[in-house]
Design an enzyme around this catalytic site. Structure first.
Site, PDB file in Angstrom:
ATOM      1  NE  ARG A 177      -3.658  -2.417   0.024  1.00 46.39           N
ATOM      2  CZ  ARG A 177      -3.369  -3.591  -0.570  1.00 46.39           C
ATOM      3  NH1 ARG A 177      -2.249  -3.731  -1.254  1.00 46.39           N
ATOM      4  NH2 ARG A 177      -4.196  -4.608  -0.495  1.00 46.39           N
ATOM      5  CB  SER A 227     -10.129  -1.969   2.905  1.00 47.40           C
ATOM      6  OG  SER A 227      -9.470  -2.481   4.031  1.00 47.40           O
ATOM      7  CD  GLU A 297      -5.992   0.002   1.946  1.00 51.44           C
ATOM      8  OE1 GLU A 297      -6.580  -0.138   0.874  1.00 51.44           O
ATOM      9  OE2 GLU A 297      -5.800  -0.946   2.741  1.00 51.44           O
TER      10      GLU A 297
END
Length: 304
Positions: A177, A227, A297
């Protein structure tokens, strides 16, 4: 004449007026349906138009914020000052042999579908990722065991002056990520993917399987930013949240999804403040119960 007024007058010589919006509600451009107003919201249709935006913004010393598809961001209730550039009209996708090139505003889902049309395998994992190509590369997005770095060859970006630069994959510091683009002044404008020839029936079957898994497990019936948390080493964020009895926890119109604990959904006209407060409640609770630090995130933009 203030700087924004001057910018508006200059940029309308390059870009259609309908693509230059004043006091535009950002909630119209985010998956969460949250966010205050952008002073100026510009949607260039070509790289040259984007370069003009950056050039004039630099000359006038106006801050520029880049917004992809708005799938993985929370824009605060106070909105975004200066110029917000929406990349959603830079959507060209082309295939040549086993290589697909896509502009940053194209949906990564559409790139995976183009791969299927050309019997190319490697992007099946992306068939359910709701973001843009630029956002997917920026975050090195992934799902179901695959990630962008598995198939990326190179990227094209421009700096704040509008100068074009080409990056080989190895230069991009791609990790879980993360990429070199985070914290840099470069704006992704195109990505190139190298895939493998495959059986279209098998490719489609895999995409259908992953789509079914996504639709059955994720709360797609509500607006959300996807998410919220990265996977902490040795754990699953959703499982930690679920085991902390936080599913259904609500602040204002934001709720920890009862369907998938890793999602926070906008169930009733939530504000960005609702969302951000609920994120902190989740982080604090998991930290106290399991001594695990959840890292977000999602990207947060704008002012309170």
């Amino acid at each position: 004449m203030n700087k924004l007024t001057k910018f508006y007058g200059l940029i309308c010589d390059y870009i259609k007026e309908e693509n230059v919006l004043l006091d535009e509600p950002i909630r119209n451009h985010t998956y969460t349906k949250l966010g205050g107003k952008a002073d100026i919201f510009v949607t260039p249709e070509t790289i040259e138009e984007l370069q003009a935006v950056l050039r004039h913004a630099q000359e006038l010393e106006i801050p520029v914020t880049i917004l992809g598809s708005g799938s993985n961001v929370i824009v605060k209730d106070g909105g975004i000052r200066g110029i917000t550039v929406g990349m959603g009209k830079l959507t060209s996708i082309t295939a040549s042999g086993n290589v697909i090139s896509a502009q940053s505003g194209a949906r990564i889902i559409d790139v995976s579908r183009m791969a299927l049309e050309h019997s190319l395998s490697g992007l099946e994992f992306a068939c359910g990722i709701p973001g843009s190509v630029g956002g997917a590369l920026y975050m090195n997005a992934g799902a179901y065991g695959g990630q962008i770095s598995d198939v990326l060859v190179m990227a094209t970006a421009i700096d704040k002056h509008g100068t074009v630069r080409f990056f080989e994959k190895e230069e991009l510091a791609l990790g879980y990520r993360k990429s070199m683009f985070q914290g840099s002044d470069y704006i992704i404008v195109e990505a190139e993917f190298r895939l493998e020839e495959g059986d279209p029936e098998r490719i489609k079957a895999k995409m259908d399987e992953l789509t079914e898994a996504r639709e059955s497990k994720q709360p797609l019936e509500y607006p959300s930013c996807g998410s919220v948390f990265k996977r902490p080493p040795g754990y699953f964020a959703g499982k930690l949240i679920q085991d902390s009895n936080l599913q259904g926890k609500r602040i204002g119109g934001a709720e920890v999804s009862k369907k998938h604990a890793g999602f926070i959904v906008n169930i009733d006209h939530a504000t960005s403040s609702d969302y951000l407060k609920l994120i902190e409640v989740v982080r604090d609770t998991v930290k106290k119960k399991y001594d695990v630090e959840l890292e977000t995130e999602v990207i947060v933009l704008g002012e309170d």
